[in-house]
Structures are given as structure tokens and as C-alpha cells.
Scaffold this active site. Structure first.
Site, PDB file in Angstrom:
ATOM      1  N   SER A  59     -13.896  10.588   3.275  1.00 35.46           N
ATOM      2  CA  SER A  59     -13.638   9.147   3.202  1.00 35.46           C
ATOM      3  C   SER A  59     -12.159   8.875   2.995  1.00 35.46           C
ATOM      4  CB  SER A  59     -14.478   8.480   2.115  1.00 35.46           C
ATOM      5  OG  SER A  59     -14.187   9.039   0.851  1.00 35.46           O
ATOM      6  N   GLU A  60     -11.449   9.750   2.257  1.00 35.09           N
ATOM      7  CA  GLU A  60      -9.996   9.659   2.098  1.00 35.09           C
ATOM      8  C   GLU A  60      -9.392  11.053   2.080  1.00 35.09           C
ATOM      9  OE1 GLU A  60     -11.435   5.818   0.810  1.00 35.09           O
ATOM     10  OE2 GLU A  60     -11.917   7.765  -0.045  1.00 35.09           O
ATOM     11  N   THR A  61      -8.198  11.126   2.638  1.00 35.00           N
ATOM     12  CA  THR A  61      -7.374  12.325   2.546  1.00 35.00           C
ATOM     13  C   THR A  61      -6.035  11.887   1.986  1.00 35.00           C
ATOM     14  OG1 THR A  61      -8.473  13.414   4.398  1.00 35.00           O
ATOM     15  CG2 THR A  61      -6.261  14.195   3.844  1.00 35.00           C
TER      16      THR A  61
END
Length: 162
Positions: A59-61
Site C-alpha cells: 500500500s506504501e513504499t
């Protein structure tokens, strides 16, 4: 897409990263995030970061652009990308990233410092692993909660899309 641009995007899609869970208890639970360390973020364009985040698929990096001691404080520059675009700040990715940086001894020996993000500067602190515990549970990581920003209410049409 031109051959040079295609090669650049393929490189970004194969970028080395770490899979780390924020808000976890040891090896169980938590929220997954990708963490790209500074040696792999050097010289990346925003298009490459976006391509890498989409390929990584969390969902996030979080991309660690730099870590430096500035006037006695550990200052870390972070950028956050979802598979769809850049976001200003992500809590679980930040916690995961700081835990990883601490365990890899990449915080210049500091237990407190400042994060530079698009949302603003955010203070952080780390409570180290206690001696004799064998590292069970890992360090406890804290980050400042920035004041909320309140925008215009959603229209009735926009509110039904979510």
C-alpha cells in the site's frame, strides 16, 4: 516508450527493497511496507520511484533519500509512494522504516531525530531493545503526530465513491 526510457523503467521495477511490517510484535502481525534504502534511492526520478512502488505492490513504499547528522541531530529525508501516486506521509511505513534503520545501525548512533517529509518535519524517537532480552519484540519507535489539516467537505457525489 523510447528504448532508454523503457530500460530506466525496467530498472526501477527491479529496485532492491526491504519488506518490513510496522506496528508489529516481533515477527507477527503489523502493516507491510516497502523500504528503499538510501544506496538504492540515489538519483531516482519520481517516475522511477512511482514505477518501483507499483512493482513492489505494498500500500506504501518509503524511499529513504538521505540520512545525515545535522547540528547534532539525525535528519532523515523520506518520500512515500503508493502504487498510484505520491503521498505526503505514511505512519506505518515510517515506523517500519525507522525500526529497520535502527536495527541496521544506520541512524548515526542517534535515538532521536527529525524526518523531512512532504507533510513537514516530524520528530522521532526510538526506545532501544533492552539488553538481555535477545531482541525480542525489537525496538519501540515513536513519531510525532502532526496537526490535522482540514479541507473542504466532500460533495455528496464524491462521498459515495468511497
Amino acid at each position: 516508450v523510447a528504448p532508454a526510457a523503457r530500460q530506466e523503467l525496467q530498472m526501477a521495477a527491479a529496485l532492491p527493497y526491504e519488506h518490513v511490517n510496522g506496528f508489529s510484535d516481533g515477527q507477527s502481525g503489523g502493516n507491510a511496507a516497502g523500504v528503499v534504502l538510501p544506496e538504492n534511492d540515489t538519483g531516482l526520478s519520481d517516475v522511477q520511484r512511482q514505477t518501483a512502488a507499483a512493482a513492489i505492490g505494498f500500500s506504501e513504499t518509503v524511499f529513504v533519500s538521505s540520512i545525515a547528522m545535522v547540528q547534532g541531530r539525525c535528519v532523515i529525508a523520506l518520500r512515500y509512494f503508493t502504487p498510484e501516486g505520491e503521498v505526503d506521509l505514511c505512519g506505518h511505513a515510517t515506523i517500519a522504516c525507522l525500526g529497520l534503520l535502527y536495527t541496521r545501525d544506520l541512524l548515526c548512533g542517534a535515538l532521536h531525530g527529525e524526518l523531512r517529509t512532504r507533510a513537514g518535519n516530524v520528530a522521532f524517537g526510538i526506545e532501544p531493545v533492552l539488553p538481555g532480552t535477545g531482541g525480542a519484540g525489537g525496538p519501540t519507535v515513536f513519531m510525532e503526530q502532526l496537526p490535522p489539516s482540514i479541507g473542504d467537505p466532500l460533495s455528496s457525489e464524491d462521498s459515495t465513491r468511497w
